[in-house]
Write a protein that holds these residues in place. Structure first.
Motif, PDB file in Angstrom:
ATOM      1  N   UNK A  74       8.808   3.457  -7.387  1.00  9.47           N
ATOM      2  CA  UNK A  74      10.123   3.762  -6.820  1.00  9.47           C
ATOM      3  C   UNK A  74      10.772   2.593  -6.085  1.00  9.47           C
ATOM      4  N   UNK A  75      10.019   1.585  -5.751  1.00 11.13           N
ATOM      5  CA  UNK A  75      10.573   0.421  -5.054  1.00 11.13           C
ATOM      6  C   UNK A  75      11.266   0.797  -3.757  1.00 11.13           C
ATOM      7  N   UNK A  76      12.470   0.276  -3.603  1.00 10.57           N
ATOM      8  CA  UNK A  76      13.234   0.516  -2.372  1.00 10.57           C
ATOM      9  C   UNK A  76      13.600   1.981  -2.166  1.00 10.57           C
ATOM     10  N   UNK A  77      13.589   2.756  -3.223  1.00 14.49           N
ATOM     11  CA  UNK A  77      13.943   4.168  -3.122  1.00 14.49           C
ATOM     12  C   UNK A  77      12.798   5.024  -2.574  1.00 14.49           C
ATOM     13  N   UNK A  78      11.604   4.460  -2.486  1.00 14.54           N
ATOM     14  CA  UNK A  78      10.439   5.217  -2.037  1.00 14.54           C
ATOM     15  C   UNK A  78      10.538   5.563  -0.555  1.00 14.54           C
ATOM     16  N   UNK A  79      10.195   6.794  -0.250  1.00  9.23           N
ATOM     17  CA  UNK A  79      10.141   7.217   1.147  1.00  9.23           C
ATOM     18  C   UNK A  79       8.933   6.567   1.812  1.00  9.23           C
ATOM     19  N   UNK A  80       9.089   6.051   3.020  1.00 12.86           N
ATOM     20  CA  UNK A  80       7.931   5.480   3.717  1.00 12.86           C
ATOM     21  C   UNK A  80       6.915   6.568   4.069  1.00 12.86           C
ATOM     22  N   UNK A  81       5.713   6.149   4.308  1.00 13.82           N
ATOM     23  CA  UNK A  81       4.651   7.047   4.760  1.00 13.82           C
ATOM     24  C   UNK A  81       4.583   6.932   6.278  1.00 13.82           C
ATOM     25  N   UNK A  82       4.941   7.999   6.958  1.00 12.18           N
ATOM     26  CA  UNK A  82       4.902   8.048   8.419  1.00 12.18           C
ATOM     27  C   UNK A  82       3.664   8.857   8.801  1.00 12.18           C
ATOM     28  N   UNK A  83       2.834   8.300   9.672  1.00  8.36           N
ATOM     29  CA  UNK A  83       1.609   9.018  10.023  1.00  8.36           C
ATOM     30  C   UNK A  83       1.277   8.861  11.492  1.00  8.36           C
ATOM     31  N   UNK A  84       0.393   9.724  11.940  1.00 11.82           N
ATOM     32  CA  UNK A  84      -0.038   9.688  13.324  1.00 11.82           C
ATOM     33  C   UNK A  84      -0.867  10.909  13.650  1.00 11.82           C
ATOM     34  N   UNK A  85      -1.179  11.048  14.899  1.00  9.12           N
ATOM     35  CA  UNK A  85      -1.985  12.164  15.359  1.00  9.12           C
ATOM     36  C   UNK A  85      -1.160  13.194  16.086  1.00  9.12           C
ATOM     37  N   UNK A  86      -1.575  14.435  15.988  1.00  7.85           N
ATOM     38  CA  UNK A  86      -0.941  15.535  16.713  1.00  7.85           C
ATOM     39  C   UNK A  86       0.556  15.638  16.439  1.00  7.85           C
ATOM     40  N   UNK A  87       0.938  15.435  15.158  1.00  4.00           N
ATOM     41  CA  UNK A  87       2.336  15.545  14.694  1.00  4.00           C
ATOM     42  C   UNK A  87       3.270  14.551  15.368  1.00  4.00           C
ATOM     43  N   UNK A 109       3.271   4.968  -5.694  1.00  2.26           N
ATOM     44  CA  UNK A 109       4.647   5.475  -5.555  1.00  2.26           C
ATOM     45  C   UNK A 109       5.599   4.343  -5.191  1.00  2.26           C
ATOM     46  N   UNK A 110       5.174   3.446  -4.302  1.00  2.00           N
ATOM     47  CA  UNK A 110       6.011   2.305  -3.939  1.00  2.00           C
ATOM     48  C   UNK A 110       6.276   1.425  -5.153  1.00  2.00           C
ATOM     49  N   UNK A 111       5.262   1.218  -5.975  1.00  2.96           N
ATOM     50  CA  UNK A 111       5.424   0.394  -7.180  1.00  2.96           C
ATOM     51  C   UNK A 111       6.422   1.033  -8.146  1.00  2.96           C
ATOM     52  N   UNK A 152       3.323   7.609  14.702  1.00  3.81           N
ATOM     53  CA  UNK A 152       2.744   6.454  15.383  1.00  3.81           C
ATOM     54  C   UNK A 152       2.823   5.181  14.552  1.00  3.81           C
ATOM     55  N   UNK A 153       2.961   5.327  13.232  1.00  7.53           N
ATOM     56  CA  UNK A 153       3.015   4.148  12.369  1.00  7.53           C
ATOM     57  C   UNK A 153       3.742   4.497  11.074  1.00  7.53           C
ATOM     58  N   UNK A 154       4.180   3.450  10.386  1.00  4.42           N
ATOM     59  CA  UNK A 154       4.906   3.613   9.129  1.00  4.42           C
ATOM     60  C   UNK A 154       4.384   2.604   8.121  1.00  4.42           C
ATOM     61  N   UNK A 155       4.207   3.059   6.899  1.00  2.00           N
ATOM     62  CA  UNK A 155       3.897   2.169   5.783  1.00  2.00           C
ATOM     63  C   UNK A 155       5.114   2.235   4.869  1.00  2.00           C
ATOM     64  N   UNK A 156       5.671   1.075   4.531  1.00  2.00           N
ATOM     65  CA  UNK A 156       6.854   1.041   3.692  1.00  2.00           C
ATOM     66  C   UNK A 156       6.709  -0.030   2.620  1.00  2.00           C
ATOM     67  N   UNK A 157       7.512   0.060   1.553  1.00  2.00           N
ATOM     68  CA  UNK A 157       7.436  -0.956   0.514  1.00  2.00           C
ATOM     69  C   UNK A 157       7.691  -2.349   1.094  1.00  2.00           C
ATOM     70  N   UNK A 158       6.957  -3.337   0.606  1.00  2.00           N
ATOM     71  CA  UNK A 158       7.075  -4.692   1.131  1.00  2.00           C
ATOM     72  C   UNK A 158       8.497  -5.226   0.963  1.00  2.00           C
ATOM     73  N   UNK A 159       9.138  -4.883  -0.138  1.00  2.00           N
ATOM     74  CA  UNK A 159      10.515  -5.328  -0.373  1.00  2.00           C
ATOM     75  C   UNK A 159      11.441  -4.838   0.747  1.00  2.00           C
ATOM     76  N   UNK A 160      11.213  -3.631   1.220  1.00  2.00           N
ATOM     77  CA  UNK A 160      12.009  -3.109   2.334  1.00  2.00           C
ATOM     78  C   UNK A 160      11.702  -3.883   3.610  1.00  2.00           C
ATOM     79  N   UNK A 161      10.439  -4.161   3.833  1.00  2.00           N
ATOM     80  CA  UNK A 161      10.042  -4.954   5.002  1.00  2.00           C
ATOM     81  C   UNK A 161      10.748  -6.312   4.983  1.00  2.00           C
ATOM     82  N   UNK A 162      10.778  -6.962   3.823  1.00  2.00           N
ATOM     83  CA  UNK A 162      11.449  -8.263   3.723  1.00  2.00           C
ATOM     84  C   UNK A 162      12.928  -8.163   4.082  1.00  2.00           C
TER      85      UNK A 162
END
Length: 100
Positions: free
Chosen positions: A29-42, A25-27, A45-55
């Motif tokens: 949608x690029x910058x338009x992709x929604x990050x993946x937010x995850x963690x325990x018990x709703x 999906x990141x490949x 705790x962490x976010x995965x986002x496109x590298x271009x956004x990180x830069x």
């Protein structure tokens, strides 16, 4: 990509299983992709986002660390330190102007 106060938190086990699809999906949608937010018990705790956004975020992240460092320095030395730094900066700027 939209930024809102509502965050969909994916359970960690699902995030692990979705990682390949998220990367695809990141490949696409690029910058338009929604990050993946995850963690325990709703709880996010962490976010995965496109590298271009990180830069793009790196300068803002560096500014945050710099601001924290300045606040800590001012907390230990007080407002006189800020006046001294401003004064030294003004002298430095004036010296550079004189040299030109």
């Amino acid at each position: 990509m939209s930024v809102s106060g509502i965050v969909n938190v994916t359970p960690t086990s699902e995030a692990r299983a979705e990682l390949s699809r998220t990367l695809d999906r990141f490949r696409r949608q690029g910058l338009e992709a929604e990050p993946l937010v995850f963690g325990g018990h709703r709880r996010a705790e962490a976010v995965v986002l496109p590298f271009e956004m990180y830069e793009r975020l790196i300068p803002a992240i560096e500014d945050i660390f710099l601001a924290e460092s300045i606040r800590a320095r001012l907390a230990t030395s007080g407002p006189n330190e800020l006046r001294r730094v401003r004064h030294e900066g003004a002298r430095h700027d004036a010296a550079e102007t004189d040299q030109q």
